[in-house]
Design a protein around this motif. Structure first.
Motif, mmCIF file in Angstrom:
data_model
loop_
_atom_site.group_PDB
_atom_site.id
_atom_site.type_symbol
_atom_site.label_atom_id
_atom_site.label_comp_id
_atom_site.label_asym_id
_atom_site.label_seq_id
_atom_site.Cartn_x
_atom_site.Cartn_y
_atom_site.Cartn_z
ATOM 1 N N SER A 1 2.594 5.884 7.138
ATOM 2 C CA SER A 1 2.723 4.481 7.531
ATOM 3 C C SER A 1 3.544 4.353 8.802
ATOM 4 C CB SER A 1 3.382 3.670 6.410
ATOM 5 O OG SER A 1 2.481 3.463 5.358
ATOM 6 N N ALA A 2 4.603 5.145 8.902
ATOM 7 C CA ALA A 2 5.441 5.113 10.100
ATOM 8 C C ALA A 2 4.647 5.558 11.313
ATOM 9 C CB ALA A 2 6.662 6.010 9.903
ATOM 10 N N LEU B 1 5.388 -8.024 -2.683
ATOM 11 C CA LEU B 1 4.481 -6.995 -2.185
ATOM 12 C C LEU B 1 3.636 -7.636 -1.087
ATOM 13 C CD1 LEU B 1 3.259 -5.190 -5.433
ATOM 14 C CD2 LEU B 1 5.175 -4.615 -3.934
ATOM 15 N N VAL B 2 3.611 -6.993 0.075
ATOM 16 C CA VAL B 2 2.952 -7.595 1.229
ATOM 17 C C VAL B 2 2.087 -6.580 1.965
ATOM 18 C CG1 VAL B 2 4.931 -9.148 1.518
ATOM 19 C CG2 VAL B 2 4.776 -7.059 2.908
ATOM 20 N N VAL B 3 1.216 -7.098 2.795
ATOM 21 C CA VAL B 3 0.474 -6.288 3.757
ATOM 22 C C VAL B 3 0.968 -6.723 5.138
ATOM 23 C CG1 VAL B 3 -1.773 -5.699 4.711
ATOM 24 C CG2 VAL B 3 -1.529 -6.106 2.253
ATOM 25 N N LEU C 1 11.213 5.093 4.707
ATOM 26 C CA LEU C 1 9.877 5.569 5.042
ATOM 27 C C LEU C 1 9.703 7.059 4.829
ATOM 28 C CD1 LEU C 1 9.490 3.559 8.336
ATOM 29 C CD2 LEU C 1 8.401 3.059 6.170
ATOM 30 N N ARG C 2 10.769 7.712 4.382
ATOM 31 C CA ARG C 2 10.712 9.165 4.276
ATOM 32 C C ARG C 2 9.562 9.632 3.397
ATOM 33 N NH1 ARG C 2 16.366 10.960 3.166
ATOM 34 N NH2 ARG C 2 16.591 10.380 5.352
ATOM 35 N N SER C 3 9.241 8.849 2.365
ATOM 36 C CA SER C 3 8.163 9.243 1.457
ATOM 37 C C SER C 3 6.792 8.800 1.967
ATOM 38 C CB SER C 3 8.405 8.645 0.064
ATOM 39 O OG SER C 3 8.389 7.233 0.140
ATOM 40 N N TYR D 1 0.813 -1.214 0.000
ATOM 41 C CA TYR D 1 0.000 0.000 0.000
ATOM 42 C C TYR D 1 0.847 1.265 0.000
ATOM 43 C CZ TYR D 1 -4.070 -2.918 0.827
ATOM 44 O OH TYR D 1 -5.059 -3.853 0.689
ATOM 45 N N SER D 2 1.872 1.299 0.846
ATOM 46 C CA SER D 2 2.669 2.529 0.968
ATOM 47 C C SER D 2 3.843 2.582 0.006
ATOM 48 C CB SER D 2 3.193 2.662 2.395
ATOM 49 O OG SER D 2 4.203 1.690 2.658
#
Length: 205
Positions: free
Chosen positions: A115-116, A88-90, A109-111, A27-28
């Protein structure tokens, strides 16, 4: 819906029986981890729908089998040389054994700071507060319905005020505060950022 990969097309010999697996949040788009898998691990992955890897020290490794931080497989795709796989995972929780969303920390995770943030809120929810320990602000919100709804309303009003004043900098800060409190309230209600993404994705169809 998950998609499968023809394992006969992979070049396991090149890596002495292993292929490299790059695991990415479906997703992210955040890169969560890099590991290895042999044919057995990928067979288990496709059969169970949850990621399995190969550890040189412990052999077959079901990600989250002990911690509960499993990774539901969405798809497996081989690279052009057939010796690496993009998974690709959830994720059901942090990917790193240190408790962080990604093994690559902030760089991956910067983008996707949302999510973080959502992962941090989930971690706070799962972490019990022991006697004599002062709960974090997030834990206080999660345990106090009136407080979190009060703060949610206050932040919405403050954002509206900043927008009326045409104060872009303050509006950005208030938006961040509102999104944080909204995610906490959503988590307390049993939802998550993933649910929001799915709703938005369905509206784009």
């Amino acid at each position: 819906m998950s998609t499968t990969l023809d394992l006969d097309t992979l070049n396991f010999a090149k890596g002495n029986g292993l292929v490299t697996v790059v695991t990415q949040d479906a997703y992210s788009g955040a890169v969560l981890m890099v590991a290895h898998a042999d044919r057995e691990a990928l067979e288990h992955t496709q059969r169970t729908g949850e990621m399995h890897y190969h550890s040189r020290s412990r052999g077959l490794w079901h990600k989250g089998g002990t911690s509960g931080n499993v990774q539901r497989m969405v798809s497996l795709t081989a690279d052009c040389d057939q010796d690496a796989v993009l998974a690709l995972v959830v994720p059901a929780g942090p990917a790193c054994h240190n408790g962080t969303t990604s093994c690559f920390r902030n760089e991956a995770l910067r983008s996707d700071v949302f999510s973080a943030l959502d992962a941090t809120i989930a971690l706070r929810q799962q972490t019990p507060v022991t006697d004599g320990e002062k709960p974090s602000y997030t834990q206080r919100l999660l345990s106090d319905r009136n407080l979190r709804l009060k703060k949610l309303g206050e932040e919405a009003v403050e954002l509206a005020t900043a927008c009326v004043d045409q104060d872009a900098a303050r509006a950005a800060e208030e938006t961040a505060d509102l999104l944080y409190h909204a995610l906490v309230a959503l988590r307390a209600a049993g939802g998550s950022l993933q649910d929001v993404r799915e709703v938005l994705a369905s509206r784009q169809r």
